[in-house]
Structure formats: C-alpha cells, structure tokens
Design a protein around this motif. Structure first.
Motif, PDB file in Angstrom:
ATOM      1  N   GLN A   1       0.455  -0.777   0.117  1.00  0.00           N
ATOM      2  CA  GLN A   1       0.420  -0.009   0.365  1.00  0.00           C
ATOM      3  C   GLN A   1       1.319   1.665  -0.203  1.00  0.00           C
ATOM      4  O   GLN A   1       0.601   2.188  -0.651  1.00  0.00           O
ATOM      5  N   ALA A   2       2.087   0.643   1.036  1.00  0.00           N
ATOM      6  CA  ALA A   2       3.044   2.347   0.494  1.00  0.00           C
ATOM      7  C   ALA A   2       3.561   2.508  -0.477  1.00  0.00           C
ATOM      8  O   ALA A   2       3.395   3.942  -1.038  1.00  0.00           O
ATOM      9  N   ARG A   3       3.457   1.649  -0.599  1.00  0.00           N
ATOM     10  CA  ARG A   3       4.342   1.671  -2.063  1.00  0.00           C
ATOM     11  C   ARG A   3       3.335   2.176  -3.419  1.00  0.00           C
ATOM     12  O   ARG A   3       4.340   3.304  -4.091  1.00  0.00           O
ATOM     13  N   VAL A   4       2.365   1.651  -3.854  1.00  0.00           N
ATOM     14  CA  VAL A   4       1.813   2.011  -4.615  1.00  0.00           C
ATOM     15  C   VAL A   4       1.209   3.821  -4.626  1.00  0.00           C
ATOM     16  O   VAL A   4       1.592   4.562  -5.391  1.00  0.00           O
ATOM     17  N   PHE A   5       1.047   4.144  -2.843  1.00  0.00           N
ATOM     18  CA  PHE A   5       0.529   5.203  -2.802  1.00  0.00           C
ATOM     19  C   PHE A   5       1.948   6.714  -3.031  1.00  0.00           C
ATOM     20  O   PHE A   5       1.626   7.820  -3.550  1.00  0.00           O
ATOM     21  N   MET A   6       2.562   5.797  -2.888  1.00  0.00           N
ATOM     22  CA  MET A   6       3.793   6.818  -3.216  1.00  0.00           C
ATOM     23  C   MET A   6       4.124   7.069  -4.329  1.00  0.00           C
ATOM     24  O   MET A   6       5.028   8.122  -4.752  1.00  0.00           O
ATOM     25  N   MET A   7       4.319   6.101  -5.327  1.00  0.00           N
ATOM     26  CA  MET A   7       4.360   5.984  -6.384  1.00  0.00           C
ATOM     27  C   MET A   7       4.017   6.375  -7.265  1.00  0.00           C
ATOM     28  O   MET A   7       3.332   7.823  -8.299  1.00  0.00           O
ATOM     29  N   ARG A   8       2.323   6.988  -6.886  1.00  0.00           N
ATOM     30  CA  ARG A   8       0.606   7.322  -7.065  1.00  0.00           C
ATOM     31  C   ARG A   8       1.133   8.531  -7.282  1.00  0.00           C
ATOM     32  O   ARG A   8       0.793  10.059  -7.871  1.00  0.00           O
ATOM     33  N   GLU A   9       0.935   9.849  -5.843  1.00  0.00           N
ATOM     34  CA  GLU A   9       1.049  10.524  -5.490  1.00  0.00           C
ATOM     35  C   GLU A   9       2.761  11.499  -4.899  1.00  0.00           C
ATOM     36  O   GLU A   9       2.248  13.111  -5.119  1.00  0.00           O
ATOM     37  N   PHE A  10       3.067  10.886  -4.703  1.00  0.00           N
ATOM     38  CA  PHE A  10       4.385  11.587  -4.580  1.00  0.00           C
ATOM     39  C   PHE A  10       5.453  11.769  -5.852  1.00  0.00           C
ATOM     40  O   PHE A  10       5.726  13.114  -6.663  1.00  0.00           O
ATOM     41  N   ILE A  11       5.263  10.374  -6.398  1.00  0.00           N
ATOM     42  CA  ILE A  11       6.101  10.621  -7.924  1.00  0.00           C
ATOM     43  C   ILE A  11       5.316  10.812  -9.404  1.00  0.00           C
ATOM     44  O   ILE A  11       5.642  11.238  -9.628  1.00  0.00           O
ATOM     45  N   GLY A  12       3.935  10.363  -8.732  1.00  0.00           N
ATOM     46  CA  GLY A  12       2.875  11.369 -10.062  1.00  0.00           C
ATOM     47  C   GLY A  12       3.125   9.968 -11.285  1.00  0.00           C
ATOM     48  O   GLY A  12       2.487  10.692 -12.306  1.00  0.00           O
ATOM     49  N   LEU A  13       3.538   8.935 -10.959  1.00  0.00           N
ATOM     50  CA  LEU A  13       3.275   7.829 -12.382  1.00  0.00           C
ATOM     51  C   LEU A  13       1.974   7.814 -11.964  1.00  0.00           C
ATOM     52  O   LEU A  13       0.691   7.219 -11.494  1.00  0.00           O
TER      53      LEU A  13
ATOM     54  N   VAL B   1      -5.324  -3.522 -12.716  1.00  0.00           N
ATOM     55  CA  VAL B   1      -5.735  -1.968 -12.821  1.00  0.00           C
ATOM     56  C   VAL B   1      -6.526  -2.117 -11.396  1.00  0.00           C
ATOM     57  O   VAL B   1      -6.403  -1.372 -10.707  1.00  0.00           O
ATOM     58  N   SER B   2      -7.081  -3.585 -11.089  1.00  0.00           N
ATOM     59  CA  SER B   2      -8.369  -3.408  -9.518  1.00  0.00           C
ATOM     60  C   SER B   2      -7.214  -3.683  -8.930  1.00  0.00           C
ATOM     61  O   SER B   2      -8.006  -2.952  -8.038  1.00  0.00           O
ATOM     62  N   ASN B   3      -6.349  -3.875  -8.783  1.00  0.00           N
ATOM     63  CA  ASN B   3      -5.555  -4.333  -8.134  1.00  0.00           C
ATOM     64  C   ASN B   3      -5.074  -3.591  -7.467  1.00  0.00           C
ATOM     65  O   ASN B   3      -4.566  -3.116  -5.818  1.00  0.00           O
ATOM     66  N   LEU B   4      -5.055  -2.411  -8.316  1.00  0.00           N
ATOM     67  CA  LEU B   4      -4.184  -1.628  -8.000  1.00  0.00           C
ATOM     68  C   LEU B   4      -4.830  -0.407  -7.570  1.00  0.00           C
ATOM     69  O   LEU B   4      -5.083   0.073  -6.631  1.00  0.00           O
ATOM     70  N   HIS B   5      -6.351  -0.065  -7.797  1.00  0.00           N
ATOM     71  CA  HIS B   5      -7.847   0.544  -7.215  1.00  0.00           C
ATOM     72  C   HIS B   5      -7.630  -0.079  -5.394  1.00  0.00           C
ATOM     73  O   HIS B   5      -8.113   1.267  -4.963  1.00  0.00           O
ATOM     74  N   VAL B   6      -7.752  -1.685  -5.389  1.00  0.00           N
ATOM     75  CA  VAL B   6      -7.777  -1.820  -3.903  1.00  0.00           C
ATOM     76  C   VAL B   6      -6.964  -0.806  -3.367  1.00  0.00           C
ATOM     77  O   VAL B   6      -7.130  -0.569  -2.421  1.00  0.00           O
TER      78      VAL B   6
END
Lengths: 196, 66
Positions: free
Chosen positions: A143-155, A168-173
């Motif tokens: 969770q930490a990893r995807v949150f940071m990739m999305r919100e910090f790094i903006g991927l 994709v559904s995994n990521l959304h969860v």
C-alpha cells in the motif's frame, strides 16, 4: 534549500549510503534469517529506489520510499520460498484488517470521518509532518509503495501496474486501502488530538 | 449497491480514471445524504496536497550541516 540533503546528492555520499544500507540490512535480517537473501533484498531495493531518486527533494520521504520497496522485496522472498506468511512482515490480506466499514458497508462508529478544522494550517506545522511520516510508515508495504508511486512520484495507474505487475483492479484496491488507512491515521493522531 | 465503502472506493478511483455518468450520479446522490462521505471527499484531496508538499520537507531531525 539545503542541497546537501537532497537524496540525489546524498546517494553520492558514501557514508550516507553505507548507513542507509546498514539500517536496511538490519531490518531485512530481522525477517529473513538468511544473510545472503537479506543482502539481495537490500541491493534490489536500493537499485529500484535509485531509479526514482530524482523525484524526491527530501531525505525523509526518500527513506520511507526505500523501506517500502524493501518490505516488498522481503515479501517476494517469502513467496518464492513458499513459506507461510511471516508475522513480522506486513502482508496485504484480501480483507484489510483495518477496515473502517461495517459488514453492510457503512462507516463504523469510531471511524467515521469527522470535521477537520483548518487542514491547511496543519501543512505549516512541523509536528503534523512527524505524524504524517509516522502514518506513512505504518502503511503495509505494498500500500505504501503504490501510494507513493501515485501521489509522490505521480506515475500513472498504467505505469504503476506495469512496473509492479499488478492488475488495474488490484491497484485500485491498494490505493483505496492506503488512502482509507492514511486518512484514518491522520484523523486519529492529529486532527482529533488538535482541536482548536 | 451504493454504500459508504463503495462510495469511498469510487472517490478514490476517480483520482486514477474518469467515472462514468452512472457512477458519478450514484456517488452524488450518496454524498448528498452522507456527511461522512462528503468529508472524506475533501480529505482525500488533502492527502494528495500533503503528499506533494511532503516531498520537499526536510527531515525534522536533521541537524543543520556545520
């Protein structure tokens, strides 16, 4: 801004790198008793983190990022060994243990979002950032990893999915859970505590 | 069925993809009636804002270099 604390330049500092590596290795060894495997996990985590070092201008966020990747590598190790999940490692279970909803999908009594008075002021308070840091560290690894990739790094979602081999559904969860948990943690440990 | 769990899931997903007209409508109806989810919406934006600012925050325990 003090450029000497930027991760990019810090990583050129041998002492900093050795110190970080030592901390990571100690952390990995607590969970993987195999020193060679622990070293591999640290090495891979550092290599992965270095690729995105440019996105961070502060060492605190970068360190959280590195450790999130490390936790993921440790999880991979256990999966490869076909061990049962180690209690010491944060594994994302299908039903998140911290679910703030009741069975019928409504907010649980103690977990309902309350009013946050003057949240913008919090961003100016160094104590808030300590709490934020701590809440981020308490997110389960993935969770930490995807949150940071999305919100910090903006991927983008696609970039994260490809990079981590997620659907994709995994990521959304994962993002949903990360945001629920982080929001809940901030409310519990900052906004509830600091009512004007 | 639209409940708070589903509503927060849609609000979260809307940050990664556009919601369909049906989804947007169902979400709007829910948040009109549910103050907790209304608050969640704003707080979700705050998380993004904080994440952006966090990147440039120095480590609070860093001693200034001599």
């Amino acid at each position: 801004m003090d450029l000497s604390t930027e991760p990019k330049s810090l990583l050129l500092d041998k002492d900093y790198l050795n110190d970080l590596r030592r901390q990571m290795f100690r952390f990995a060894l607590l969970q993987i008793s195999d020193t060679a495997a622990a070293e591999d996990a640290v090495q891979e985590a550092l290599a992965g983190a270095l690729k995105n070092a440019e996105s961070f201008t502060a060492s605190a966020a970068f360190k959280t990022w590195v450790f999130a990747i490390l936790k993921h590598k440790i999880t991979d190790h256990f999966r490869r060994q076909k061990h049962l999940t180690s209690e010491a490692v944060d594994i994302d279970t299908p039903s998140d243990l911290d679910d703030p909803f009741k069975a019928i999908g409504l907010w649980s009594a103690g977990k309902r979002p309350g009013v946050w008075p003057n949240p913008d002021q919090a961003l100016e308070d160094k104590h808030f950032w300590r709490v934020f840091d701590s809440c981020l560290e308490h997110l389960p690894g993935q969770q930490a990893r995807v949150f940071m990739m999305r919100e910090f790094i903006g991927l983008s979602a696609d970039e994260i999915c490809e990079s981590l081999s997620l659907s994709v559904s995994n990521l959304h969860v994962l993002l949903h859970r990360a945001r629920l948990r982080l929001r809940g943690c901030l409310e519990e440990h900052w906004f509830k505590v600091n009512r004007p | 069925m639209m409940n708070c769990r589903r509503a927060t899931r849609l609000m979260s997903e809307s940050k990664e993809r556009p919601l369909s007209a049906t989804e947007r409508m169902a979400l709007r109806v829910h948040t009109m009636m549910c103050s907790a989810c209304r608050r969640f919406d704003g707080q979700l934006d705050f998380l993004s804002q904080a994440a952006q600012r966090y990147k440039s925050k120095p480590n609070p325990d860093d001693e200034p270099k001599a």
